[in-house]
Design a protein around this motif. Structure first.
Motif, PDB file in Angstrom:
ATOM      1  N   SER A 167      48.431 -38.541  37.091  1.00 40.73           N
ATOM      2  CA  SER A 167      47.361 -39.538  37.005  1.00 40.73           C
ATOM      3  C   SER A 167      46.258 -39.269  38.034  1.00 40.73           C
ATOM      4  CB  SER A 167      47.920 -40.953  37.172  1.00 40.73           C
ATOM      5  OG  SER A 167      48.509 -41.119  38.437  1.00 40.73           O
ATOM      6  N   TRP A 187      44.205 -36.442  36.523  1.00 41.61           N
ATOM      7  CA  TRP A 187      43.390 -36.961  35.424  1.00 41.61           C
ATOM      8  C   TRP A 187      42.173 -37.704  35.958  1.00 41.61           C
ATOM      9  CZ3 TRP A 187      41.639 -41.641  33.631  1.00 41.61           C
ATOM     10  CH2 TRP A 187      41.180 -41.670  32.309  1.00 41.61           C
ATOM     11  N   SER A 190      40.769 -37.321  24.345  1.00 42.25           N
ATOM     12  CA  SER A 190      41.835 -36.336  24.145  1.00 42.25           C
ATOM     13  C   SER A 190      42.441 -35.785  25.432  1.00 42.25           C
ATOM     14  CB  SER A 190      41.298 -35.163  23.332  1.00 42.25           C
ATOM     15  OG  SER A 190      40.285 -34.497  24.054  1.00 42.25           O
ATOM     16  N   THR A 242      44.648 -35.270  28.484  1.00 41.64           N
ATOM     17  CA  THR A 242      45.902 -35.724  29.082  1.00 41.64           C
ATOM     18  C   THR A 242      46.472 -34.622  29.956  1.00 41.64           C
ATOM     19  OG1 THR A 242      47.175 -34.985  27.172  1.00 41.64           O
ATOM     20  CG2 THR A 242      46.571 -37.297  27.213  1.00 41.64           C
ATOM     21  N   LYS A 257      49.790 -33.253  30.912  1.00 40.02           N
ATOM     22  CA  LYS A 257      51.144 -33.344  30.374  1.00 40.02           C
ATOM     23  C   LYS A 257      52.218 -32.967  31.390  1.00 40.02           C
ATOM     24  CE  LYS A 257      51.574 -33.952  26.153  1.00 40.02           C
ATOM     25  NZ  LYS A 257      51.941 -35.213  25.529  1.00 40.02           N
ATOM     26  N   ILE A 288      47.306 -29.160  30.867  1.00 35.92           N
ATOM     27  CA  ILE A 288      46.366 -30.184  30.428  1.00 35.92           C
ATOM     28  C   ILE A 288      46.044 -29.963  28.953  1.00 35.92           C
ATOM     29  CG2 ILE A 288      44.036 -31.106  30.753  1.00 35.92           C
ATOM     30  CD1 ILE A 288      44.281 -30.188  33.694  1.00 35.92           C
ATOM     31  N   ARG A 289      46.105 -31.058  28.184  1.00 36.74           N
ATOM     32  CA  ARG A 289      45.754 -30.994  26.767  1.00 36.74           C
ATOM     33  C   ARG A 289      44.386 -31.635  26.560  1.00 36.74           C
ATOM     34  NH1 ARG A 289      48.657 -34.794  22.669  1.00 36.74           N
ATOM     35  NH2 ARG A 289      47.025 -36.133  23.452  1.00 36.74           N
TER      36      ARG A 289
END
Length: 152
Positions: free
Chosen positions: A28, A31, A53, A55, A57, A68-69
């Motif tokens: 987090s 992110w 989109s 995230t 992961k 990271i996606r």
């Protein structure tokens, strides 16, 4: 029906200087730092392209590796925001995109290989034999399980 296409970014996040001891990061925090970097450099339009989109992961504090996606159409903005990222929670970090793939499977394989190389480097610096069993061996086993368990 159209399927949602992703890009998977394998990112190495290292503190500056590299021997600095900052508190461990969590997904987090990464992110949020990525969001702030995108907003600062690309404005609301840049963040809007990433927001739906993006995230994080996976993150391994020992090898400082994140997966990271992001949507395929916005992966260049995410890559640029990662490159321009300078600090996370006020601590200086340097990011490097190690691998980009279109499937989670190839990102997983690259992450497992990267972890093996990082642990081998740690052992080489410590002058321990390759077959030596230590906490790094446990980490490799556990991280491999966690990475392989990730689903899209």
């Amino acid at each position: 029906m159209v399927r949602f296409k992703n890009r998977w970014l394998l990112v190495e996040i290292t503190p500056v200087p590299s021997d600095a001891s900052f508190p461990d990061l969590n997904p987090s925090q990464i992110w949020l730092a990525l969001k702030l970097a995108a907003l600062a450099h690309f404005g609301d339009a840049g963040w809007g392209a990433l927001a739906s989109s993006l995230t994080v992961k996976y993150y391994a504090p020992l090898t400082r590796l994140a997966i990271i996606r992001v949507a395929r159409d916005a992966h260049r903005e995410a890559w640029a925001a990662l490159t321009l990222l300078r600090a996370i929670d006020g601590n200086p970090y340097r990011t490097r995109v190690v691998h980009v793939s279109g499937t989670i499977k190839h990102a997983q394989l690259a992450a497992i290989e990267h972890n093996r190389i990082a642990i081998a480097t740690f052992r080489a610096r410590a002058n321990t034999p390759a077959a030596y069993h230590d906490s790094h061996t446990t980490f490799l086993t556990q991280s491999t399980r966690e990475i392989e368990a990730m689903r899209d």
